[in-house]
Design a protein around this motif. Sequence first.
Motif, PDB file in Angstrom:
ATOM      1  N   UNK A 119       0.845  -1.203   0.000  1.00 31.01           N
ATOM      2  CA  UNK A 119       0.000   0.000   0.000  1.00 31.01           C
ATOM      3  C   UNK A 119       0.879   1.251   0.000  1.00 31.01           C
ATOM      4  N   UNK A 120       1.947   1.219   0.800  1.00 30.84           N
ATOM      5  CA  UNK A 120       2.861   2.363   0.841  1.00 30.84           C
ATOM      6  C   UNK A 120       3.498   2.598  -0.524  1.00 30.84           C
ATOM      7  N   UNK A 121       3.892   1.519  -1.191  1.00 28.66           N
ATOM      8  CA  UNK A 121       4.504   1.648  -2.525  1.00 28.66           C
ATOM      9  C   UNK A 121       3.553   2.350  -3.489  1.00 28.66           C
ATOM     10  N   UNK A 122       2.288   1.911  -3.478  1.00 28.47           N
ATOM     11  CA  UNK A 122       1.296   2.555  -4.342  1.00 28.47           C
ATOM     12  C   UNK A 122       1.063   3.998  -3.930  1.00 28.47           C
ATOM     13  N   UNK A 123       1.109   4.234  -2.614  1.00 28.69           N
ATOM     14  CA  UNK A 123       0.920   5.605  -2.140  1.00 28.69           C
ATOM     15  C   UNK A 123       2.036   6.505  -2.646  1.00 28.69           C
ATOM     16  N   UNK A 124       3.289   6.020  -2.537  1.00 36.63           N
ATOM     17  CA  UNK A 124       4.419   6.823  -3.018  1.00 36.63           C
ATOM     18  C   UNK A 124       4.279   7.106  -4.508  1.00 36.63           C
ATOM     19  N   UNK A 125       3.762   6.124  -5.251  1.00 33.26           N
ATOM     20  CA  UNK A 125       3.652   6.282  -6.697  1.00 33.26           C
ATOM     21  C   UNK A 125       2.442   7.088  -7.127  1.00 33.26           C
ATOM     22  N   UNK A 126       1.585   7.452  -6.163  1.00 33.54           N
ATOM     23  CA  UNK A 126       0.389   8.193  -6.546  1.00 33.54           C
ATOM     24  C   UNK A 126       0.662   9.666  -6.724  1.00 33.54           C
ATOM     25  N   UNK A 127       1.891  10.111  -6.383  1.00 29.05           N
ATOM     26  CA  UNK A 127       2.181  11.536  -6.475  1.00 29.05           C
ATOM     27  C   UNK A 127       2.791  11.874  -7.814  1.00 29.05           C
ATOM     28  N   UNK A 128       2.314  11.246  -8.888  1.00 30.51           N
ATOM     29  CA  UNK A 128       2.878  11.492 -10.199  1.00 30.51           C
ATOM     30  C   UNK A 128       1.781  11.857 -11.177  1.00 30.51           C
ATOM     31  N   UNK A 129       2.165  12.582 -12.208  1.00 30.31           N
ATOM     32  CA  UNK A 129       1.235  12.894 -13.288  1.00 30.31           C
ATOM     33  C   UNK A 129       1.863  12.450 -14.583  1.00 30.31           C
ATOM     34  N   UNK A 130       1.347  11.554 -15.381  1.00 26.13           N
ATOM     35  CA  UNK A 130       0.163  10.764 -15.100  1.00 26.13           C
ATOM     36  C   UNK A 130       0.466   9.607 -14.151  1.00 26.13           C
ATOM     37  N   UNK A 131      -0.554   8.985 -13.620  1.00 27.84           N
ATOM     38  CA  UNK A 131      -0.342   7.858 -12.723  1.00 27.84           C
ATOM     39  C   UNK A 131       0.362   6.735 -13.483  1.00 27.84           C
ATOM     40  N   UNK A 132       1.372   6.115 -12.846  1.00 23.06           N
ATOM     41  CA  UNK A 132       2.182   5.134 -13.582  1.00 23.06           C
ATOM     42  C   UNK A 132       1.410   3.923 -14.061  1.00 23.06           C
ATOM     43  N   UNK A 133       0.233   3.634 -13.443  1.00 19.30           N
ATOM     44  CA  UNK A 133      -0.501   2.468 -13.901  1.00 19.30           C
ATOM     45  C   UNK A 133      -1.560   2.828 -14.935  1.00 19.30           C
ATOM     46  N   UNK A 134      -1.538   4.064 -15.444  1.00 21.00           N
ATOM     47  CA  UNK A 134      -2.565   4.465 -16.400  1.00 21.00           C
ATOM     48  C   UNK A 134      -2.160   4.195 -17.846  1.00 21.00           C
ATOM     49  N   UNK A 135      -0.868   4.068 -18.103  1.00 19.40           N
ATOM     50  CA  UNK A 135      -0.459   3.817 -19.494  1.00 19.40           C
ATOM     51  C   UNK A 135       0.698   2.846 -19.512  1.00 19.40           C
ATOM     52  N   UNK A 136       0.826   2.192 -20.675  1.00 22.39           N
ATOM     53  CA  UNK A 136       1.905   1.237 -20.835  1.00 22.39           C
ATOM     54  C   UNK A 136       3.214   1.975 -21.085  1.00 22.39           C
ATOM     55  N   UNK A 137       4.297   1.468 -20.552  1.00 23.97           N
ATOM     56  CA  UNK A 137       5.591   2.082 -20.852  1.00 23.97           C
ATOM     57  C   UNK A 137       6.063   1.651 -22.238  1.00 23.97           C
ATOM     58  N   UNK A 138       6.971   2.448 -22.827  1.00 27.55           N
ATOM     59  CA  UNK A 138       7.509   2.096 -24.142  1.00 27.55           C
ATOM     60  C   UNK A 138       8.570   1.022 -23.984  1.00 27.55           C
ATOM     61  N   UNK A 139       8.734   0.240 -25.045  1.00 32.59           N
ATOM     62  CA  UNK A 139       9.786  -0.769 -24.968  1.00 32.59           C
ATOM     63  C   UNK A 139      11.147  -0.114 -25.219  1.00 32.59           C
ATOM     64  N   UNK A 140      12.204  -0.930 -25.201  1.00 36.67           N
ATOM     65  CA  UNK A 140      13.537  -0.333 -25.104  1.00 36.67           C
ATOM     66  C   UNK A 140      13.966   0.452 -26.337  1.00 36.67           C
ATOM     67  N   UNK A 141      13.395   0.156 -27.528  1.00 28.35           N
ATOM     68  CA  UNK A 141      13.815   0.979 -28.667  1.00 28.35           C
ATOM     69  C   UNK A 141      12.720   1.935 -29.123  1.00 28.35           C
TER      70      UNK A 141
END
Lengths: 618, 220
Positions: A119-141
């Motif tokens: 829960x703490x991990x998710x809490x720490x990550x909630x202070x971002x714009x956009x939320x990290x779980x809202x979109x997929x990250x790009x692959x390495x290239x």
Amino acid sequence: MPEEGMEDSKGGEERPKWNNKAEYLLTCIGFAVGVGNVWRFPYLCQIYGGGAFLIPYLIALVFQGLPLLYLELAIGQRLRMGSIGVWNSISPYLGGVGVASMVVSFCVSLFYNTIVAWVLWYLFNSFQEPLPWSQCPLNHNNTGYVEECVESTPVNYFWYRKTLNITPNMETSGSLQWWMVVSLATAWSIVYICFIRGIETIGKAVYVTATFPYLVLTIFLVRALTLPGAYEGLIYLFTWEILKNPQVWLDAATQIFFSLSVAFGGLISFSSYNNQKNNCEKDAVLVGVINSATSIYASIPIFAILGFKAHTNYVSCLNGNILALTNDFDISDMNITVENYEQWFDSLNGTHPSRVSDLNLKTCDLQTFLDQSASGTGLAFIVFTEAVISMPGSQVWAVLFFIMLFSLGLSSMFGNLEGVLTPLHDLKLVPKWMPNELFTAIICLLLFLMALIFCLGSGNYWLEIFNSYVGSVPFLIIAFFEIIAVAYIYGIGRFSDDLEFMTGHRPNIFWKVCWLVISPLMLFVVLVAYVAVQAQTPPTYAAWNPDYVNFPDTEVLPYPDWVFAICVLLSSVPVISIPLVAIYRLICCMSGRHSKDSLHNDPNPYANEDYVVERARP
Amino acid sequence: MLVWILFLLCQVGAPALAQDLCQRDAPNGYKVRISLKTALGEDAYEWNQSEMFFFQATMAFAMRRHFQMETYNVDNIILCVQTSRVSFWFVVTSPDNTTMLIPKADVEKAVRMSRHRINNAFLLSDRTLEFLGIYPTLAAPVNPDTPPWLIVFGVVIGAVCVGIIALLISSLLQKRRKEKGMTEDGQDEEDMQVKGVENGINLDGTYNRGFTDDDRFTKL
């Protein structure tokens, strides 16, 4: 303020006390009200239909939960010791019950604080714009999105990959995830700072941790009821089905039992710091009723938000179909809307059925989305986080939600750890030279190091094992022995005398009947039924394997043999102390030796403690 | 006369020829799809011939920019197969020879280079102005030097550590004060009694149970 270990002029140690009644009540309520009230109870309401589930739930509360709660608070308050001391006093042969309580509390503390760390991990990550779980990250290239994320959902990807970094099965242990270790260290540090001066600091902390969840639930309630789709979600609470399914009764009884946190020893410890003349009957009823009321109150915003999520998924499913139809048939932009989709679909399907079928449109059914239920970590970290993304001002809602979960988990941790620390104090295992702060620190550090197993890649699988095998059957067994010990071995007459001394009146016929007949019977039936159901379900677990054929479905794997052996050990080792201690005492008794605890054996009302102590002074 | 007839034929033939060059699924052409209402909602403008002319102009600009040749003109962009979606096909002819088409790959490079300008000309985005077959380059993710969660963690753990140290030190100081106070027994007892009143709880000390039962008997 009184401190532990302070020598008073009479030569005995003064037990710490609660500053006021409110702190004691808030601590007990905070212990009982935990994350399960938010993520287990609504799930059970959903799968059985809210109205249908509430009846067995309330019956179980009245006939099983409240008597057990009253019993624990009463014996703790009367005998003024932690769980081991209390059961040793009641009957030396049943001293094992206290040991079992302590061991089980120890094991539960291990995995429960790991959930708090998540829960703490998710809490720490909630202070971002956009939320990290809202979109997929790009692959390495940077040519596209990560494949694992595209195949499942961004929310699933963030939970399984970015948080847990989960391995495909239990045999692969993976390595320690440093970010998890960091979160776990934070969680244990916060628990330590609240425990640093015992109930003095706990009592202060619970003013926040026990009340804040209610504030957040109310805010969510107001917000959730204004979201579209909330009404469809709430209908679940008011559906009524016939109570034919016996599984409902089993789930209701187990839910109320685990929800009230009896048999942990924590409640005994908390009430042992009370003044003996406290009315524990009122306290027990209050704690029990507030716990159930919280569960019901929490269900409303949860269901409303789940309804909103289902509605959002339904609309985006329809929009996907609309886009496919619009593009293929070159219909003017936004001519097909969610409202007239059905007519357009019918007309297009009538004129060009083969073309329409080639488009592979998804069937969008709101009921299917509503039926997608989840409990436990799945509800908090997957379903709810997905709902939060679609709400305007997502960061605020995410932060509020995770702070609420953190408060709920932290206040329950107080009880868990108290069930470990107080018996150790009472057993006088703490060396005299060691200050309490140091002892608490050592225990917290030990628990932190042992919990590192849950920070491995396969940590989540181990946590599920602990949750299912330690956090279930041992408690039922302990509670059963508790109630038998007090009702039959200690004697209901003696217990009624103690209650009259403490509360001012004898317990009425309802309590007596419950303690003597109804509660033990219910506990026994629930225990047998639970074990029977567990024995019938094959020991399997759901693994997250990106290489699985049906990914993103979880792969159902059987437990390896060595893991299954550990499961059996986890269920049996905590409760093995009950027969072991009984046999040991029997042997001691038969060999004619007196144990050290003979003074505490029989709380003879005529034994005047004052004189005993004076005699001990040189 | 003959020259005049030939000239007339050319005038008729040229657009016909152009139509042959541009058709649905043309090998060197691209399909464009525009979603005005999705992008602009209420402020959506009407898609008419002037807008089509504007598109031709922007494409010519894109070709000029890429090839660094100032000879591309609106006539070099041929549009066809318009639908009400709005969607259409286009091909690009070479400025030197109007019958020769520019290969697909070169057109793609030109579009990629000026994609941002083309989008902005029409107040649209990569999603609402689609060139089917030319995938938009994904925006590079913003990678801050320190992950934000680490900052929040740092704040929380810092506060907790400070709190732990403060509480430990104050406990130590209190113990030292107690030890000094223990040398005088009388003062200690006074402290206890004062505490009893302060707490508001009826401190009976060690409850003498021997007397409680006597009370019970006297009730009889």
